[in-house]
Design a protein around this motif. Structure first.
Motif, PDB file in Angstrom:
ATOM      1  N   ILE A  28       1.368  -1.286  -0.167  1.00 21.36           N
ATOM      2  CA  ILE A  28      -0.267  -0.447  -0.524  1.00 21.36           C
ATOM      3  C   ILE A  28       1.075   1.152  -0.080  1.00 21.36           C
ATOM      4  N   GLN A  29       1.741   1.204   0.933  1.00 16.90           N
ATOM      5  CA  GLN A  29       3.073   2.291   0.849  1.00 16.90           C
ATOM      6  C   GLN A  29       3.752   2.828  -0.275  1.00 16.90           C
ATOM      7  N   ALA A  30       4.014   1.235  -1.505  1.00 16.88           N
ATOM      8  CA  ALA A  30       4.273   1.389  -2.769  1.00 16.88           C
ATOM      9  C   ALA A  30       3.491   2.405  -3.862  1.00 16.88           C
ATOM     10  N   ALA A  46      -7.155  -0.367   2.677  1.00 18.01           N
ATOM     11  CA  ALA A  46      -6.015  -0.834   3.677  1.00 18.01           C
ATOM     12  C   ALA A  46      -6.197  -1.430   4.594  1.00 18.01           C
ATOM     13  N   GLN A  47      -6.220  -2.828   5.143  1.00 12.13           N
ATOM     14  CA  GLN A  47      -6.345  -2.898   6.755  1.00 12.13           C
ATOM     15  C   GLN A  47      -5.711  -2.926   7.840  1.00 12.13           C
ATOM     16  N   THR A  48      -5.567  -2.806   8.992  1.00 13.22           N
ATOM     17  CA  THR A  48      -4.687  -2.695   9.819  1.00 13.22           C
ATOM     18  C   THR A  48      -3.139  -3.546   9.977  1.00 13.22           C
ATOM     19  N   GLY A  49      -2.173  -3.080   9.626  1.00 12.02           N
ATOM     20  CA  GLY A  49      -0.915  -3.721   9.969  1.00 12.02           C
ATOM     21  C   GLY A  49      -0.487  -3.916   8.082  1.00 12.02           C
ATOM     22  N   THR A  50      -0.735  -3.115   7.003  1.00 13.45           N
ATOM     23  CA  THR A  50      -0.577  -3.410   6.156  1.00 13.45           C
ATOM     24  C   THR A  50       0.352  -2.430   5.799  1.00 13.45           C
ATOM     25  N   GLY A  51       0.644  -0.795   6.951  1.00 10.42           N
ATOM     26  CA  GLY A  51       1.429   0.172   6.725  1.00 10.42           C
ATOM     27  C   GLY A  51       0.903   1.548   5.930  1.00 10.42           C
TER      28      GLY A  51
END
Length: 299
Positions: A28-30, A46-51
């Motif tokens: 998700i950051q990329a 985006a879920q919790t834990g994906t940054g």
């Protein structure tokens, strides 16, 4: 493999990432960081834990650092982050302090359960980024202790939770009083892109780019889930057995009443497990102290 250094982030931000030992962005950051740096509105699943926090914090900091407006210090905040809960607001603000350690940018967190005095003082002194829960932000707006006229970046974190917790009317009220959607960058993140989240996005965003990380699942891939079906009298022995077997450095036990929480705490402590209780009537300062002790491993 993409690295943070390849994304074109400002040197001050890269320095903070290196200090934390971060090299490679999550999916998700990329996706989110380059798009936001290009000025695109982002609608991310985006879920919790994906940054996802770094997914919006890093391009936001980059935008503020590289903006010409940074040359002239202004009292009104330039970025607003809305979160559904106090604890998340505090966590997000901590992330901004970490990633923005070498930028010279300032941030403050605004939520209920504590006095408004320190919050008003911080706002009067001038901050670049405000992280807030909707209800307390409305209090400041009504008392005219916050100026949102210069906001050029808006982040809505966990949009689906805003609906679940009944905050969406407050969120819409705030968004209608910000600069026009064509004059600001908006990033909205949600565990699921439901119809109501999409409606909110298309009402308040400008041609958003849809992004997804682990779409279709509500739990990050590195999370393992298990389910047990004990009888009532078996629950406490099972809990003690799980803690003894897995020996977690930190664990959270969710219950449905304060009475049950206190009963479990007493049982855990009789079994040499340091535990604390969080419930709705715990004062906010005590909640924050308890969570800080939890993070440090003291409980």
């Amino acid at each position: 493999m993409t690295t943070f250094a390849q994304l074109g982030l400002a040197p001050e931000i890269l320095r903070a990432l290196v200090a934390k030992g971060y090299e490679n962005p999550t999916p998700i950051q990329a996706q989110a960081i380059p798009a936001a740096m290009q000025g695109r509105d982002i609608l991310g699943a985006a879920q919790t834990g994906t940054g996802k926090t770094a997914g919006f914090a890093l391009p936001l900091l980059h935008r503020l650092v590289t903006s010409k407006a940074q040359l002239v210090r202004q009292r009104a905040p330039r970025a607003l982050v809305l979160t559904p809960t106090r604890e998340l607001a505090a966590q997000v603000e901590e992330s901004f302090r970490t990633y923005g350690a070498y930028t010279g940018l300032s941030s403050t967190v605004i939520f209920g359960g504590v006095g408004m005095g320190n919050q008003i003082t911080a706002l009067r002194q001038g901050v670049d980024i405000v992280i807030a829960t909707p209800g307390r932000l409305l209090d400041h707006m009504q008392q005219r202790t916050v100026d949102l006229s210069k906001i050029d970046t808006l982040i809505l974190d966990e949009a689906d939770r805003m609906f679940d917790l009944g905050f969406i009317a407050d969120v819409r009220y705030v968004m209608r009083r910000l600069p026009d959607r064509g004059e600001r960058l908006t990033m909205m993140f949600s565990a699921t892109l439901s119809l109501r989240v999409l409606e909110l996005a298309y009402e308040h965003m400008h041609n958003p780019k849809k992004l997804a990380a682990d779409a279709g699942t509500k739990t990050a891939a590195r999370v393992t889930q298990s389910v047990y079906f004990p009888a009532g009298e078996e629950k406490m022995p099972l809990l003690l057995g799980i803690l003894a077997t897995f020996k977690p450095t930190r664990a959270i036990v969710f219950v449905n009443t304060k009475h049950v929480a206190e009963k479990i705490q007493r049982t855990l402590e009789r079994n040499q497990q340091l535990a604390g209780v969080l419930s709705g009537d715990v004062p906010q300062r005590k909640r924050m102290t308890l969570l800080e002790r939890f993070k440090k491993g003291e409980i």
